[in-house]
Write an enzyme that holds these catalytic residues in place. Sequence first.
Site, short mmCIF file in Angstrom:
data_model
loop_
_atom_site.label_atom_id
_atom_site.label_comp_id
_atom_site.label_asym_id
_atom_site.label_seq_id
_atom_site.Cartn_x
_atom_site.Cartn_y
_atom_site.Cartn_z
N GLY A 20 0.79 -1.22 0.00
CA GLY A 20 0.00 0.00 0.00
C GLY A 20 0.83 1.27 0.00
O GLY A 20 0.48 2.25 -0.68
N TYR A 140 -8.11 -18.18 2.83
CA TYR A 140 -7.72 -16.83 2.42
C TYR A 140 -7.99 -16.62 0.93
O TYR A 140 -8.58 -15.61 0.52
CB TYR A 140 -6.25 -16.60 2.73
CG TYR A 140 -5.66 -15.35 2.13
CD1 TYR A 140 -6.14 -14.10 2.49
CD2 TYR A 140 -4.63 -15.41 1.20
CE1 TYR A 140 -5.60 -12.93 1.94
CE2 TYR A 140 -4.08 -14.27 0.65
CZ TYR A 140 -4.57 -13.03 1.02
OH TYR A 140 -4.03 -11.90 0.47
#
Length: 331
Positions: A20, A140
Amino acid sequence: MTGFWPGKRVVVTGGAGFLGACVVEALVERGCPPPFVPRSREYDLRREADIVRMLEAARPDVVIHLAAVVGGIGANRENPGRFFYDNLMMGAQLIEQARLHGVAKLVAVGTVCSYPKFAPVPFREEDLWNGYPEETNAPYGLAKKMLLVQSQAYRQQYGFNSIFLLPVNLYGPGDNFDPRTSHVIPALIKKCVDAREAGLDEIVVWGTGSATREFLYVEDAAEAIVLAAERYDGAEPVNLGAGLEISIRELVQPHRQAHELRGPHRLGRLQARRPASPDARYLARGHQLRIRRQDVLRGGLASDDRLLSEGETIEFVGSYRRLLWARSAPR
Protein backbone atom coordinates in the site's frame (compact mmCIF):
# COMPACT_ATOMS: atom_id res chain seq x y z
CA MET A 1 2.22 12.78 -14.21
CA THR A 2 -0.93 11.66 -16.05
CA GLY A 3 -4.21 13.46 -16.64
CA PHE A 4 -6.28 10.83 -14.86
CA TRP A 5 -5.26 11.42 -11.22
CA PRO A 6 -5.06 15.21 -10.58
CA GLY A 7 -8.10 16.22 -8.52
CA LYS A 8 -9.16 12.61 -7.84
CA ARG A 9 -10.10 11.70 -4.28
CA VAL A 10 -8.69 8.23 -3.60
CA VAL A 11 -8.93 5.83 -0.67
CA VAL A 12 -6.23 3.16 -0.36
CA THR A 13 -7.13 0.57 2.25
CA GLY A 14 -3.96 -1.01 3.56
CA GLY A 15 -2.17 2.10 2.32
CA ALA A 16 0.28 2.08 5.21
CA GLY A 17 1.38 -1.49 4.49
CA PHE A 18 4.09 -3.10 2.41
CA LEU A 19 2.34 -2.82 -0.96
CA GLY A 20 0.00 0.00 0.00
CA ALA A 21 2.76 2.48 0.80
CA CYS A 22 4.20 1.94 -2.69
CA VAL A 23 0.76 2.39 -4.28
CA VAL A 24 0.27 5.67 -2.39
CA GLU A 25 3.69 6.88 -3.55
CA ALA A 26 2.94 5.91 -7.15
CA LEU A 27 -0.38 7.77 -7.05
CA VAL A 28 1.21 10.96 -5.71
CA GLU A 29 3.94 10.76 -8.37
CA ARG A 30 1.18 10.78 -10.99
CA GLY A 31 -0.38 13.96 -9.63
CA CYS A 32 -3.00 12.46 -7.33
CA PRO A 33 -3.72 14.45 -4.15
CA PRO A 34 -2.51 12.56 -1.07
CA PRO A 35 -4.81 9.53 -0.80
CA PHE A 36 -6.90 8.88 2.27
CA VAL A 37 -5.39 5.92 4.13
CA PRO A 38 -7.70 4.47 6.82
CA ARG A 39 -5.79 3.13 9.81
CA SER A 40 -7.09 0.11 11.70
CA ARG A 41 -6.99 1.95 15.04
CA GLU A 42 -9.57 4.39 13.64
CA TYR A 43 -11.50 2.25 11.14
CA ASP A 44 -12.16 -1.46 11.60
CA LEU A 45 -12.99 -2.44 8.04
CA ARG A 46 -14.67 -5.63 9.23
CA ARG A 47 -17.43 -3.41 10.63
CA GLU A 48 -19.97 -1.88 8.28
CA ALA A 49 -20.39 1.23 10.45
CA ASP A 50 -16.67 1.99 10.24
CA ILE A 51 -16.66 1.57 6.47
CA VAL A 52 -19.59 3.98 6.17
CA ARG A 53 -17.84 6.50 8.41
CA MET A 54 -14.65 6.21 6.34
CA LEU A 55 -16.45 6.75 3.03
CA GLU A 56 -18.36 9.71 4.37
CA ALA A 57 -15.13 11.29 5.63
CA ALA A 58 -13.10 10.68 2.45
CA ARG A 59 -15.83 10.97 -0.25
CA PRO A 60 -13.63 9.04 -2.71
CA ASP A 61 -13.88 8.85 -6.47
CA VAL A 62 -11.70 5.72 -6.47
CA VAL A 63 -11.14 3.04 -3.83
CA ILE A 64 -8.12 0.72 -4.07
CA HIS A 65 -8.69 -2.16 -1.68
CA LEU A 66 -5.39 -3.65 -0.50
CA ALA A 67 -6.18 -4.30 3.17
CA ALA A 68 -5.89 -7.98 4.05
CA VAL A 69 -5.26 -10.33 6.93
CA VAL A 70 -2.53 -12.53 5.49
CA GLY A 71 0.58 -14.50 6.38
CA GLY A 72 2.87 -17.32 5.37
CA ILE A 73 2.31 -21.07 5.51
CA GLY A 74 2.35 -21.27 9.29
CA ALA A 75 -0.07 -18.38 9.75
CA ASN A 76 -2.48 -19.85 7.19
CA ARG A 77 -2.47 -23.17 9.01
CA GLU A 78 -3.08 -21.58 12.40
CA ASN A 79 -5.75 -19.04 11.39
CA PRO A 80 -7.95 -20.43 8.58
CA GLY A 81 -11.21 -19.20 10.11
CA ARG A 82 -9.91 -15.75 10.91
CA PHE A 83 -8.31 -15.33 7.50
CA PHE A 84 -11.55 -16.33 5.76
CA TYR A 85 -13.90 -14.21 7.86
CA ASP A 86 -11.82 -11.04 8.14
CA ASN A 87 -10.93 -10.88 4.45
CA LEU A 88 -14.44 -11.69 3.29
CA MET A 89 -16.11 -9.18 5.59
CA MET A 90 -13.69 -6.37 4.74
CA GLY A 91 -14.06 -6.82 1.01
CA ALA A 92 -17.74 -7.64 0.68
CA GLN A 93 -18.93 -4.79 2.89
CA LEU A 94 -16.54 -2.31 1.31
CA ILE A 95 -17.78 -3.08 -2.21
CA GLU A 96 -21.42 -2.79 -1.12
CA GLN A 97 -20.91 0.51 0.68
CA ALA A 98 -18.76 1.91 -2.13
CA ARG A 99 -21.65 1.23 -4.51
CA LEU A 100 -24.16 2.87 -2.16
CA HIS A 101 -21.92 5.91 -1.69
CA GLY A 102 -21.45 6.52 -5.40
CA VAL A 103 -17.79 5.56 -5.73
CA ALA A 104 -16.90 5.72 -9.43
CA LYS A 105 -14.39 2.85 -9.40
CA LEU A 106 -13.13 0.19 -7.03
CA VAL A 107 -9.95 -1.83 -7.51
CA ALA A 108 -10.07 -5.10 -5.58
CA VAL A 109 -6.65 -6.75 -5.23
CA GLY A 110 -6.78 -10.51 -4.78
CA THR A 111 -4.14 -13.23 -4.60
CA VAL A 112 -2.77 -16.09 -6.69
CA CYS A 113 -3.65 -18.28 -3.70
CA SER A 114 -7.11 -18.28 -5.30
CA TYR A 115 -5.92 -20.46 -8.18
CA PRO A 116 -6.64 -24.21 -8.15
CA LYS A 117 -4.04 -26.45 -6.59
CA PHE A 118 -3.44 -28.26 -9.86
CA ALA A 119 -3.93 -25.38 -12.30
CA PRO A 120 -1.84 -25.85 -15.47
CA VAL A 121 1.38 -23.94 -15.98
CA PRO A 122 1.42 -20.97 -16.42
CA PHE A 123 -1.55 -19.64 -14.45
CA ARG A 124 -4.17 -18.21 -16.76
CA GLU A 125 -7.28 -16.34 -15.72
CA GLU A 126 -9.58 -18.78 -17.52
CA ASP A 127 -8.38 -21.55 -15.18
CA LEU A 128 -9.30 -19.69 -12.00
CA TRP A 129 -12.42 -21.79 -11.39
CA ASN A 130 -11.15 -25.17 -12.57
CA GLY A 131 -10.51 -26.68 -9.13
CA TYR A 132 -10.05 -26.09 -5.41
CA PRO A 133 -7.06 -24.04 -4.14
CA GLU A 134 -4.17 -25.56 -2.21
CA GLU A 135 -5.73 -26.51 1.12
CA THR A 136 -3.46 -24.44 3.36
CA ASN A 137 -4.24 -21.22 1.48
CA ALA A 138 -7.85 -22.00 0.54
CA PRO A 139 -9.68 -19.97 3.23
CA TYR A 140 -7.72 -16.83 2.42
CA GLY A 141 -7.70 -17.44 -1.33
CA LEU A 142 -11.43 -18.17 -1.54
CA ALA A 143 -12.35 -15.17 0.61
CA LYS A 144 -10.46 -12.95 -1.82
CA LYS A 145 -11.93 -14.72 -4.85
CA MET A 146 -15.43 -13.91 -3.61
CA LEU A 147 -14.61 -10.27 -4.29
CA LEU A 148 -14.30 -11.18 -7.98
CA VAL A 149 -17.74 -12.79 -7.84
CA GLN A 150 -19.18 -9.75 -6.12
CA SER A 151 -17.48 -7.35 -8.55
CA GLN A 152 -18.89 -9.19 -11.55
CA ALA A 153 -22.36 -9.48 -10.02
CA TYR A 154 -22.45 -5.79 -9.12
CA ARG A 155 -21.27 -4.82 -12.59
CA GLN A 156 -24.07 -6.91 -14.12
CA GLN A 157 -26.88 -5.72 -11.84
CA TYR A 158 -25.85 -2.19 -10.83
CA GLY A 159 -23.30 -1.13 -13.43
CA PHE A 160 -20.73 -0.71 -10.65
CA ASN A 161 -17.18 -0.43 -11.98
CA SER A 162 -15.16 -2.82 -9.81
CA ILE A 163 -12.09 -4.59 -11.23
CA PHE A 164 -10.14 -7.53 -9.81
CA LEU A 165 -6.36 -7.98 -9.95
CA LEU A 166 -4.24 -11.02 -8.99
CA PRO A 167 -0.64 -10.16 -8.06
CA VAL A 168 1.92 -12.91 -7.54
CA ASN A 169 4.24 -13.17 -4.50
CA LEU A 170 5.78 -9.79 -3.71
CA TYR A 171 9.13 -8.84 -2.19
CA GLY A 172 11.11 -5.70 -1.45
CA PRO A 173 11.95 -3.12 1.22
CA GLY A 174 9.31 -2.84 3.93
CA ASP A 175 8.30 -6.51 3.77
CA ASN A 176 7.13 -8.53 6.78
CA PHE A 177 10.10 -10.26 8.45
CA ASP A 178 8.19 -11.99 11.24
CA PRO A 179 9.22 -15.68 10.92
CA ARG A 180 5.73 -16.76 12.01
CA THR A 181 3.89 -14.90 9.24
CA SER A 182 6.41 -13.87 6.55
CA HIS A 183 6.71 -15.20 3.02
CA VAL A 184 9.68 -16.87 1.37
CA ILE A 185 12.11 -14.06 0.55
CA PRO A 186 11.90 -12.09 3.83
CA ALA A 187 12.04 -15.37 5.76
CA LEU A 188 15.24 -16.35 3.94
CA ILE A 189 16.80 -12.92 4.48
CA LYS A 190 16.08 -13.09 8.20
CA LYS A 191 17.45 -16.62 8.47
CA CYS A 192 20.67 -15.50 6.78
CA VAL A 193 21.03 -12.35 8.87
CA ASP A 194 20.39 -14.27 12.09
CA ALA A 195 22.87 -16.99 11.11
CA ARG A 196 25.60 -14.52 10.24
CA GLU A 197 25.14 -12.57 13.47
CA ALA A 198 25.21 -15.82 15.46
CA GLY A 199 28.39 -16.95 13.73
CA LEU A 200 26.68 -19.90 12.02
CA ASP A 201 27.39 -21.23 8.54
CA GLU A 202 24.15 -23.17 8.09
CA ILE A 203 20.49 -22.32 7.63
CA VAL A 204 17.48 -24.66 7.57
CA VAL A 205 14.83 -24.11 4.89
CA TRP A 206 11.48 -25.85 4.47
CA GLY A 207 11.19 -28.03 1.38
CA THR A 208 13.22 -30.11 -1.04
CA GLY A 209 14.27 -27.04 -2.98
CA SER A 210 12.31 -28.10 -6.07
CA ALA A 211 9.29 -25.98 -5.20
CA THR A 212 8.94 -22.96 -7.46
CA ARG A 213 7.54 -19.48 -6.95
CA GLU A 214 7.00 -16.40 -9.06
CA PHE A 215 8.03 -13.11 -7.48
CA LEU A 216 7.29 -9.51 -8.34
CA TYR A 217 9.13 -6.50 -6.93
CA VAL A 218 6.72 -4.46 -4.81
CA GLU A 219 7.21 -1.20 -6.72
CA ASP A 220 6.40 -2.98 -9.99
CA ALA A 221 3.21 -4.35 -8.46
CA ALA A 222 2.23 -0.87 -7.28
CA GLU A 223 2.83 0.53 -10.76
CA ALA A 224 0.65 -2.19 -12.26
CA ILE A 225 -2.19 -1.52 -9.82
CA VAL A 226 -2.16 2.21 -10.52
CA LEU A 227 -2.09 1.64 -14.28
CA ALA A 228 -4.98 -0.81 -14.02
CA ALA A 229 -6.94 1.72 -12.00
CA GLU A 230 -6.35 4.24 -14.79
CA ARG A 231 -6.91 2.05 -17.82
CA TYR A 232 -8.80 -1.16 -17.12
CA ASP A 233 -12.57 -1.26 -16.75
CA GLY A 234 -13.30 -4.90 -17.58
CA ALA A 235 -15.17 -7.61 -15.71
CA GLU A 236 -12.52 -10.30 -16.11
CA PRO A 237 -9.69 -10.79 -13.57
CA VAL A 238 -6.15 -9.78 -14.55
CA ASN A 239 -2.92 -11.43 -13.39
CA LEU A 240 -0.06 -9.19 -12.31
CA GLY A 241 3.27 -10.99 -12.60
CA ALA A 242 6.73 -11.05 -14.11
CA GLY A 243 6.25 -14.29 -16.04
CA LEU A 244 9.33 -15.86 -14.42
CA GLU A 245 9.65 -18.50 -11.74
CA ILE A 246 12.53 -19.61 -9.54
CA SER A 247 13.01 -22.72 -7.44
CA ILE A 248 13.59 -22.45 -3.71
CA ARG A 249 17.00 -24.07 -4.21
CA GLU A 250 17.99 -21.33 -6.69
CA LEU A 251 16.61 -18.72 -4.32
CA VAL A 252 18.53 -19.95 -1.27
CA GLN A 253 21.98 -20.03 -2.87
CA PRO A 254 22.35 -16.32 -3.68
CA HIS A 255 21.00 -15.37 -0.25
CA ARG A 256 23.69 -17.51 1.39
CA GLN A 257 26.41 -15.99 -0.78
CA ALA A 258 25.27 -12.44 -0.08
CA HIS A 259 25.49 -13.07 3.64
CA GLU A 260 28.78 -14.98 3.36
CA LEU A 261 27.36 -18.24 4.68
CA ARG A 262 29.60 -21.04 3.42
CA GLY A 263 27.92 -24.00 5.09
CA PRO A 264 25.04 -26.13 3.74
CA HIS A 265 21.35 -25.36 3.63
CA ARG A 266 19.15 -28.29 4.69
CA LEU A 267 15.90 -28.99 2.87
CA GLY A 268 12.80 -31.14 3.45
CA ARG A 269 9.55 -31.40 1.47
CA LEU A 270 7.39 -28.65 0.00
CA GLN A 271 4.83 -28.46 -2.79
CA ALA A 272 5.68 -26.45 -5.92
CA ARG A 273 3.72 -23.50 -7.23
CA ARG A 274 3.56 -22.14 -10.75
CA PRO A 275 3.98 -18.76 -12.45
CA ALA A 276 1.10 -16.61 -13.61
CA SER A 277 0.74 -16.25 -17.35
CA PRO A 278 3.35 -13.78 -18.62
CA ASP A 279 1.04 -12.58 -21.39
CA ALA A 280 -1.97 -11.98 -19.17
CA ARG A 281 -1.28 -8.32 -18.47
CA TYR A 282 -2.99 -6.66 -21.42
CA LEU A 283 -5.64 -4.12 -20.65
CA ALA A 284 -8.57 -2.62 -22.49
CA ARG A 285 -7.92 -0.71 -25.73
CA GLY A 286 -4.50 -2.29 -26.19
CA HIS A 287 -2.90 -0.86 -23.08
CA GLN A 288 -0.29 -3.00 -21.37
CA LEU A 289 0.87 -2.82 -17.76
CA ARG A 290 4.52 -2.75 -18.88
CA ILE A 291 5.85 -4.41 -15.74
CA ARG A 292 9.65 -4.36 -15.68
CA ARG A 293 10.88 -7.87 -16.33
CA GLN A 294 13.25 -9.32 -13.77
CA ASP A 295 16.18 -11.69 -14.16
CA VAL A 296 15.18 -13.94 -11.29
CA LEU A 297 14.86 -11.11 -8.75
CA ARG A 298 15.20 -7.33 -8.83
CA GLY A 299 15.87 -4.62 -6.29
CA GLY A 300 19.28 -5.91 -5.22
CA LEU A 301 18.31 -9.54 -4.71
CA ALA A 302 20.01 -10.89 -7.83
CA SER A 303 21.93 -9.96 -10.94
CA ASP A 304 22.17 -11.54 -14.36
CA ASP A 305 24.48 -14.25 -13.05
CA ARG A 306 21.97 -15.03 -10.29
CA LEU A 307 24.34 -13.92 -7.54
CA LEU A 308 22.84 -11.90 -4.75
CA SER A 309 24.26 -8.40 -4.37
CA GLU A 310 24.04 -6.08 -1.39
CA GLY A 311 21.01 -4.23 -2.74
CA GLU A 312 17.88 -2.40 -1.72
CA THR A 313 16.05 -5.12 0.17
CA ILE A 314 19.05 -6.37 2.12
CA GLU A 315 20.17 -2.80 2.82
CA PHE A 316 16.69 -2.14 4.19
CA VAL A 317 17.01 -5.13 6.51
CA GLY A 318 20.48 -4.10 7.57
CA SER A 319 19.33 -0.60 8.46
CA TYR A 320 16.14 -1.51 10.24
CA ARG A 321 16.64 -5.06 11.47
CA ARG A 322 16.55 -4.16 15.16
CA LEU A 323 13.16 -2.52 14.71
CA LEU A 324 11.90 -5.33 12.45
CA TRP A 325 13.06 -8.04 14.81
CA ALA A 326 11.49 -6.23 17.77
CA ARG A 327 8.17 -6.00 15.95
CA SER A 328 8.21 -9.73 15.26
CA ALA A 329 9.16 -10.81 18.80
CA PRO A 330 6.50 -12.75 20.78
CA ARG A 331 4.50 -10.62 23.22
